[in-house]
Design a protein around this motif. Structure first.
Motif, mmCIF file in Angstrom:
data_model
loop_
_atom_site.group_PDB
_atom_site.id
_atom_site.type_symbol
_atom_site.label_atom_id
_atom_site.label_comp_id
_atom_site.label_asym_id
_atom_site.label_seq_id
_atom_site.Cartn_x
_atom_site.Cartn_y
_atom_site.Cartn_z
ATOM 1 N N PRO A 9 45.003 9.593 -2.521
ATOM 2 C CA PRO A 9 46.411 9.842 -2.199
ATOM 3 C C PRO A 9 46.781 9.332 -0.807
ATOM 4 N N GLU A 10 48.056 9.249 -0.565
ATOM 5 C CA GLU A 10 48.549 8.869 0.764
ATOM 6 C C GLU A 10 48.227 9.989 1.755
ATOM 7 N N PRO A 11 47.959 9.648 3.013
ATOM 8 C CA PRO A 11 47.575 10.666 3.989
ATOM 9 C C PRO A 11 48.650 11.738 4.205
ATOM 10 N N GLY A 12 49.910 11.380 4.074
ATOM 11 C CA GLY A 12 50.982 12.353 4.292
ATOM 12 C C GLY A 12 51.109 13.393 3.202
ATOM 13 N N THR A 13 50.413 13.197 2.080
ATOM 14 C CA THR A 13 50.504 14.150 0.972
ATOM 15 C C THR A 13 49.377 15.176 0.985
ATOM 16 N N SER A 19 42.662 17.563 4.296
ATOM 17 C CA SER A 19 42.403 16.630 5.394
ATOM 18 C C SER A 19 41.283 17.117 6.311
ATOM 19 N N ILE A 41 40.437 7.734 3.682
ATOM 20 C CA ILE A 41 41.834 7.306 3.641
ATOM 21 C C ILE A 41 42.138 6.702 5.004
ATOM 22 N N ASP A 43 44.392 5.169 7.944
ATOM 23 C CA ASP A 43 45.745 5.323 8.473
ATOM 24 C C ASP A 43 45.686 5.153 9.989
ATOM 25 N N ASP A 51 42.108 7.844 10.431
ATOM 26 C CA ASP A 51 41.297 7.821 9.217
ATOM 27 C C ASP A 51 40.795 9.227 8.892
#
Length: 65
Positions: A9-13, A19, A41, A43, A51
């Protein structure tokens, strides 16, 4: 050992627990024993590396797409 390849998934989700490596990346269940790395992930924010290594619990580690 790593989990099967799945799109991460995207890091913001991510939840805070996901995380921080305390919850499964796919089902959000708390991790105890048997967790495997699901990947990293990637970023960044400007010059800052954000990351995050994410983990899968045994519940999702053997599942494919």
């Amino acid at each position: 050992m790593t989990a099967p390849a799945r799109p991460l998934p995207e890091p913001g989700t991510l939840t805070w627990d996901q995380s921080a490596g305390r919850a499964c990346i796919w089902c959000k269940q708390p991790l105890t024993t048997g967790a495997v790395s699901a990947g990293i992930i990637r970023d960044q924010l400007g010059a800052h590396n954000l990351d995050t290594e994410v983990w899968a619990g045994p519940c999702c580690a053997s599942t494919t797409h």
